[in-house]
Design an enzyme around this catalytic site. Structure first.
Site, short mmCIF file in Angstrom:
data_model
loop_
_atom_site.label_atom_id
_atom_site.label_comp_id
_atom_site.label_asym_id
_atom_site.label_seq_id
_atom_site.Cartn_x
_atom_site.Cartn_y
_atom_site.Cartn_z
N VAL A 306 0.88 -1.17 0.00
CA VAL A 306 0.00 0.00 0.00
C VAL A 306 0.92 1.22 0.00
CG1 VAL A 306 -1.87 1.22 1.15
CG2 VAL A 306 -1.75 -1.27 1.28
N ASN A 505 19.45 -8.84 -14.01
CA ASN A 505 19.88 -9.91 -14.92
C ASN A 505 20.61 -9.37 -16.15
OD1 ASN A 505 18.64 -11.55 -13.06
ND2 ASN A 505 16.75 -11.69 -14.21
N GLY A 556 9.68 1.48 0.92
CA GLY A 556 9.38 2.35 2.05
C GLY A 556 10.52 3.28 2.41
#
Length: 619
Positions: A306, A505, A556
């Site tokens: 969220v 990658n 975050g």
């Protein structure tokens, strides 16, 4: 005596011939010719004449700068691959680049790249051990590629030639990928032979007596409303492929350092064929506040991330501060309150609703994504919690801040039932998932983005969701973007607003430039996102700014490796502001895809009609 005589004769034969002696005059003539051939007198006369009028404060510094511009371009002398640790202590890859600059060999810079593997949460010890072994083996192979083959390949190459470097890296990886595929096919054939041998050697089981039991599996399948499309086979990652992406990024950083410019400007020049943009707009940060996905302790599975998103007109500094304030307020509410806000939509609380008590959230830990992993019972609870935090801060959702959701629906599919387990014990079909999102947007219209709301195989539901909600929010795909290099070849791309790209990658800088140009041409939005396991290398932010992506998804505002990237974004904003090159962001415009589809159908009909007329006239 004979031996001594032969030895003496040999010594006479090996005596060097007397060298010609040069006079002082000869040496002077040679020196004058040497300097003249290198235009030294002409250059000296030019710089000395100019300096007489300029009178620079640092006389010899001015001379050094003048002659440094006449030196040969730097070339690569050495590549070194190393094993280092990422932000959560897992092994990952680092590449160092050394160059010969003005006759001196110097270490210019290094780059780090995250491993391709996702972080396994709530997995069995066996699965975690297998993942760690695969990671170690992949890094070991990548280091061998860099220190041996790639090191020999790139010695003497100019690091500023990104196109040539990426072309060589692509050719090298293609050979390795082909060899890896042959190895896998040989292993499959070997396993098949072993299984056939075991089957032929086993004795035939006696036929069961009595009545034949009904086929429960067939009965169970008949319960399904609609058969779901089978999941596409996961394409295996080539072991060692990290070496390609990390080396390409290292060359870009080296070129930017040698050209004495920030990496984001170097990337912008690469994308726009060396044409410097007058202004650069910074991407909007998508800051993750809560994680309520499948690994969270509560019943809710759907909301893996969220996120809060500042409005487009807010500077990055104020936007990041606003996200930090919301995160702190959410943590404060979680620690102080025992009851969640009522699970209703924005602005629709009533006294009766407020009287209803929801179960308190289960606070688990700080995630590797830099946010809280928290357990909830319903879809509305975490969103209502953030709504309450914004209300306490006098912020209005949908105006001062927006919401974003990473659904990660591909992690929730139960193939035996053909449904998504949205909440523990609650399953939804792909068609029902569309209704879930429509209801959620109705309750929380401040939701700006939905990421991976469905599996990529549910093509029809993607179209339905896009046509239904495309005019109200952005719908992005992330799961199919694991391999940027193969993304342009993938024709099964969901119908959506844009893509969340990740640099891992075998991805190369040239690939990122091409795919973002392709998305820009199709009026689609590009987002650059950080992988699960992040490193302290903050180059991702420079890539997002240089590629001019609309958003950047960094996780975050906790954990050092993620905060470092937010700090880099702040530093770039300050630098562009001082130079007068900070541009304005685009206003959010959601697209009515039903109209767009009608236009595309009309264009296809016109194209078909023109082709038919051309064929008739040719006949």
């Amino acid at each position: 005596m004979e031996y001594c005589g032969n030895r003496a004769a040999g010594e006479q034969q090996q005596q060097p011939q007397p060298q010609r002696r040069f006079t002082i005059t000869d040496l002077k003539h040679q020196a004058a010719e040497y300097y003249r051939s290198n235009e030294v007198p002409q250059r000296l006369e030019e710089v000395l004449n100019a300096m007489f009028y300029q009178r620079p404060e640092d006389f010899y510094g001015h001379l050094a700068n003048y002659f440094s511009e006449l030196s040969k371009p730097p070339v690569i002398t050495k590549l070194v691959g190393k094993k280092v640790l990422d932000g959560i202590g897992r092994p990952t890859l680092e590449v160092e680049v050394s160059c010969r600059v003005r006759n001196c060999v110097k270490r210019i810079c290094s780059s780090m790249i995250s491993s391709h593997a996702e972080i396994l949460e709530n997995a069995s010890p066996e699965a975690i051990d297998a993942d760690e072994r695969e990671r170690e083996e992949s890094i070991k192979i990548a280091i061998e590629w860099i220190n041996e083959s790639l090191n020999e390949m790139f010695i003497g190459l100019q690091p500023t030639d990104q196109h040539k470097a990426d072309e060589l890296l692509g050719e090298y990886f293609a050979k390795k990928a082909e060899a890896d595929e042959e190895r896998r096919e040989a292993e499959k054939e070997k396993e098949k032979e072993i299984q056939e041998a075991e089957a032929s050697g086993a004795s035939a089981a006696p036929a069961p007596s009595g009545k034949k039991k009904p086929n429960k599996a067939a009965k169970k399948m008949s319960v399904l409303e609609k058969p779901i499309p089978p999941a596409e086979p996961t394409e295996p990652v080539v072991m060692g492929s990290m070496a390609i992406g990390c080396t390409s990024l290292a060359f870009a950083k080296t070129a930017a350092t040698l050209r004495d410019m920030p990496l984001y400007l170097h990337i912008a020049l690469l994308k726009h064929d060396q044409e410097s943009p007058k202004e650069l707009a910074l991407p909007l940060p998508m800051a993750t506040v809560l994680s309520c996905g499948k690994s969270s302790p509560g019943k809710l599975n759907l909301l893996k991330e969220v996120m809060v998103i500042p409005p487009h007109w807010l500077p990055v500094k104020q936007g990041v501060e606003r996200c930090v304030d919301i995160q702190r307020e959410v943590m404060k509410l979680l620690s102080q309150t025992t009851n969640m806000p009522s699970s209703v939509g924005e602005g629709k609380k009533t006294s009766r609703d407020a009287a209803k008590k929801a179960p308190s959230p289960v606070l688990k830990k700080m995630s590797h994504l830099g946010c809280l992993v928290t357990g909830f019972e319903s879809l509305e609870q975490p969103l209502a919690l953030i709504q309450s935090a914004c209300t306490h801060l006098s912020l209005e959702l949908g105006i001062d801040v927006y919401l974003g959701i990473n659904c990660a629906a591909h992690e929730l599919i139960d193939c035996s039932k053909g449904k998504y387990e949205v909440i523990l014990g609650t399953f939804k079909s792909p068609d029902e998932m569309v209704d879930v999102y429509v209801d959620l947007i109705r309750k929380f219209p401040s939701i700006m983005t939905l990421i991976d709301p469905l599996r990529k195989e549910d093509c029809q539901q993607w179209i339905t969701l896009r046509n239904t909600l495309g005019s109200k929010c952005y719908i992005f795909a992330e799961e199919l973007c694991k391999s940027v290099s193969k993304l342009m070849e993938n024709h099964n791309t969901p119908k959506c607003s844009g893509l969340v790209l990740k640099y891992t990658n075998e991805a190369k800088i040239s690939d990122l430039c091409k795919i973002t140009q392709l998305l820009d041409g199709r009026k689609r939005i590009s987002i650059l996102g950080s992988p699960d396991g992040e490193t302290s290398d903050d180059s991702l932010v420079d890539l997002a700014v240089g590629l001019r992506t609309r958003f950047i998804k960094l996780g975050g505002l906790s954990r050092g490796e993620r905060v470092a990237k937010y700090n880099r974004l702040l530093a770039i904003e300050e630098e562009l502001g001082k130079n007068g090159r900070l541009g304005d962001r685009e206003v959010h415009e959601f697209v009515d895809y039903t109209e767009e589809e009608e236009e595309e159908e009309e264009e296809e009909l016109e194209s078909t009609d023109i082709t038919a007329r051309t064929e008739r006239s040719a006949t």
